[in-house]
Scaffold this motif. Structure first.
Motif, PDB file in Angstrom:
ATOM      1  N   ARG A  90       0.820  -1.212   0.000  1.00 30.64           N
ATOM      2  CA  ARG A  90       0.000   0.000   0.000  1.00 30.64           C
ATOM      3  C   ARG A  90       0.853   1.262   0.000  1.00 30.64           C
ATOM      4  NH1 ARG A  90      -5.334  -0.343   1.536  1.00 30.64           N
ATOM      5  NH2 ARG A  90      -5.337   1.843   0.843  1.00 30.64           N
ATOM      6  N   PRO A  94       2.261   1.194  -5.318  1.00 29.44           N
ATOM      7  CA  PRO A  94       1.555   2.049  -6.285  1.00 29.44           C
ATOM      8  C   PRO A  94       2.365   3.271  -6.690  1.00 29.44           C
ATOM      9  CG  PRO A  94       0.139   1.475  -4.414  1.00 29.44           C
ATOM     10  CD  PRO A  94       1.532   1.091  -4.051  1.00 29.44           C
ATOM     11  N   SER A 263      -0.640  -0.813 -14.018  1.00 31.01           N
ATOM     12  CA  SER A 263      -1.245   0.235 -13.215  1.00 31.01           C
ATOM     13  C   SER A 263      -0.784   0.123 -11.766  1.00 31.01           C
ATOM     14  CB  SER A 263      -2.777   0.139 -13.260  1.00 31.01           C
ATOM     15  OG  SER A 263      -3.216  -1.046 -12.605  1.00 31.01           O
ATOM     16  N   ARG A 265      -2.721  -0.142  -9.231  1.00 29.27           N
ATOM     17  CA  ARG A 265      -3.526  -1.184  -8.601  1.00 29.27           C
ATOM     18  C   ARG A 265      -2.933  -2.561  -8.838  1.00 29.27           C
ATOM     19  NH1 ARG A 265      -6.475  -3.241  -4.648  1.00 29.27           N
ATOM     20  NH2 ARG A 265      -8.069  -4.706  -5.375  1.00 29.27           N
ATOM     21  N   GLU A 266      -2.444  -2.825 -10.029  1.00 27.59           N
ATOM     22  CA  GLU A 266      -1.843  -4.119 -10.328  1.00 27.59           C
ATOM     23  C   GLU A 266      -0.522  -4.294  -9.581  1.00 27.59           C
ATOM     24  OE1 GLU A 266      -1.528  -4.953 -14.442  1.00 27.59           O
ATOM     25  OE2 GLU A 266      -3.684  -5.041 -14.772  1.00 27.59           O
ATOM     26  N   GLU A 268       0.098  -3.126  -6.659  1.00 30.57           N
ATOM     27  CA  GLU A 268      -0.313  -3.453  -5.292  1.00 30.57           C
ATOM     28  C   GLU A 268      -0.700  -4.924  -5.178  1.00 30.57           C
ATOM     29  OE1 GLU A 268      -3.812  -2.071  -2.162  1.00 30.57           O
ATOM     30  OE2 GLU A 268      -3.132  -0.671  -3.718  1.00 30.57           O
ATOM     31  N   ARG A 269      -1.448  -5.436  -6.148  1.00 31.85           N
ATOM     32  CA  ARG A 269      -1.858  -6.839  -6.118  1.00 31.85           C
ATOM     33  C   ARG A 269      -0.642  -7.766  -6.232  1.00 31.85           C
ATOM     34  NH1 ARG A 269      -6.429  -7.934 -10.453  1.00 31.85           N
ATOM     35  NH2 ARG A 269      -6.557  -9.906  -9.297  1.00 31.85           N
TER      36      ARG A 269
END
Length: 516
Positions: A90, A94, A263, A265-266, A268-269
């Motif tokens: 987190r 990102p 991205s 978000r990706e 972070e995943r």
């Protein structure tokens, strides 16, 4: 090893080279070579991030810790890594991804020229490259130590073999080759790790020792304690902070995995997947090491040969070759990713400052320079590997824990904290001072002060003091001497937000390159 084991090993090397050749067609420019063009799926990024944090040091240095002390090898190593990456998923992942997508950079340090200034960028770039040469040198020495146990070849021959094969595939295919080979290496690691786990459990059963009853055996006295010997609470807390910075980009190669996804978000995943793997999978790998005193007697005083000896005794031919391949897969994954990261730093951050010709590199010439730099970095690290057991560097685990962990903090803190809004006041003065005095603190604690203390300075302070000094100075100087100019604030806003909802820069400081 017999002919079947050699066939497995040679076949593995052939597949790695083939992946590099196949990946070559996906590399059209420098962005593809260093960040996969931002097209890497999150799950591949996560597996690659996880694999690039391993090396054969786990099966030598950390196997020695597990042989001597037991479960503290997990509690004070992979557990802090898992927690650190989970926090960083987190906090950092990102933002590092936005370095590529919003600032259009190909090196994790490229943004520092605008975030601080050129001097800060060069200081961190040069020190980071030098540290990585030593770090990767220790990894070559580790895998060569294992190879010598199984084959009898010399340390230098082992370094040459592994280094040349790694150079071929990672130079041809760039980050795509690194990630795809790491995916294959993850599958091999899974098969090899499970095979070794089952073999050890069966051998314990032959000795009428149960899975849980093993901990009651006299040979494992104290092995169930999470913190023991030099690996105490202070060491654990220090390592948690160190790994928070190191495995989220402070050592550069992991930062590239975050940059390679499409991205924030990706990214972070992918980081969360890596954290989960670090929490679960090392338990399977470590269990045979924890109970190894029940099965083998290490020849080396530090126990670093215990896992290799156990592998030779317990596994049939074919599976033995697979486990040896697993050793190689760990080291080659880390070393190839490090080589790619350092090539990015040199070609994007250092060479343009040193040479007018480098500033004029086009896509083709820049790609050629990236590949040449990758080869040169690997060659230098291989040369250092031949000196790992010298009086300067001592043993493998000393290099990895003391030098790398101790020196990483002063380099990583300005890079990582510079991404975050709460540290926007900290500018070039804070960054350079924290870096310089952090390195000085490392030298003082590990050498002059260490020589004057009876028994030496405890390991936890050797690795934690430099980071603590850098962290405190970076924060305090930022408040005492704030340097949050509009241009620097604009950089911070760009990496903290998606889209166009960012503050527009009022002006760019003289001498700083404009934002892309």
């Amino acid at each position: 090893m017999n002919s079947l084991d050699w066939a497995v090993l040679i076949g593995y090397f052939g597949v790695m080279v083939a992946i590099g050749v196949w990946s070559h067609k996906r590399v059209d420019d420098v962005s593809d070579f260093f960040t996969a063009g931002g097209k890497m799926p999150w799950w591949l990024s996560g597996i690659s991030h996880h694999m690039s944090g391993y090396s054969a040091v786990m099966f030598t240095g950390y196997a020695g810790i597990a042989y001597t002390y037991g479960v503290t090898s997990f509690v004070t190593w992979s557990l802090p890594i898992a927690v650190g990456i989970a926090i960083g998923s987190r906090l950092f992942a990102p933002r590092i991804n936005r370095l590529r997508s919003r600032l259009h950079v190909a090196s994790p340090l490229e943004y520092l020229k605008n975030r601080y200034d050129l001097t800060t960028q060069q200081a961190l770039a040069w020190s980071g490259m030098l540290l990585k040469i030593v770090d990767v040198g220790a990894k070559w020495a580790a895998i060569s130590t294992l190879l010598s146990v199984f084959t009898g070849i010399s340390l230098n021959q082992g370094i040459l073999i592994t280094g040349v094969i790694t150079a071929v595939y990672c130079t041809i295919g760039g980050l795509w080759a690194d990630a795809l080979t790491e995916l294959g290496q993850f599958v091999i690691q899974l098969l090899a790790g499970v095979s070794m786990f089952v073999a050890v459990v069966l051998k314990l059963n032959d000795k009428h020792i149960g899975f849980f009853g093993a901990w009651d055996e006299p040979a494992l006295h104290g092995h169930g304690k999470p913190l023991i010997g030099p690996y105490g609470t202070v060491f654990l807390l220090a390592f948690l902070f160190i790994k928070l910075f190191e495995y989220n980009g402070g050592m550069l190669n992991q930062a590239q995995r975050y940059m390679a996804t499409g991205s924030a978000r990706e990214a972070e995943r992918g980081a969360r997947l890596s954290a989960t793997l670090w929490l679960v999978w090392p338990v399977v790998l470590f269990f045979p090491m924890w109970v190894s005193p029940l099965l083998v007697h290490a020849a080396k005083p530090d126990g670093s040969d215990s896992y290799a000896l156990m592998t030779e005794q317990l596994l049939p031919h074919g599976l033995l070759g697979l486990v040896v391949v697993g050793f190689f897969s760990h080291t080659m994954a880390m070393c190839s990713s490090d080589a790619n990261a350092i090539a990015a730093v040199f070609t994007r951050d250092v060479a343009p400052v040193m040479s007018r010709r480098a500033r004029a590199w086009g896509e083709r010439s820049g790609l050629v320079a990236a590949r040449v730099t990758t080869v040169l970095f690997l060659a230098l690290s291989m040369a250092v590997a031949t000196q790992v057991d010298s009086p300067t560097f001592k043993d493998i685990i000393t290099v990895v824990i003391k030098w790398v962990a101790g020196l990483m903090g002063p380099i990583a803190i300005p890079m990582m904290l510079g991404l975050l809004r709460p540290f926007r006041r900290s500018g070039p003065t804070a960054a350079l001072t924290s870096w310089g005095l952090g390195l000085l603190a490392f030298w003082l604690v590990n050498y002059p002060i260490n020589w004057q203390v009876a028994g030496g300075v405890p390991l936890e302070y050797q690795v934690s003091v430099p980071l603590a000094v850098s962290l405190v100075l970076y924060i305090v100087i930022g408040y005492v001497k704030p340097e949050d100019t509009p241009a620097r604030l604009a950089v911070i806003e760009k990496v903290n937000t998606d889209g166009d909802a960012v503050a527009a820069p009022v002006r760019v400081d003289e001498g700083a390159a404009p934002l892309s």
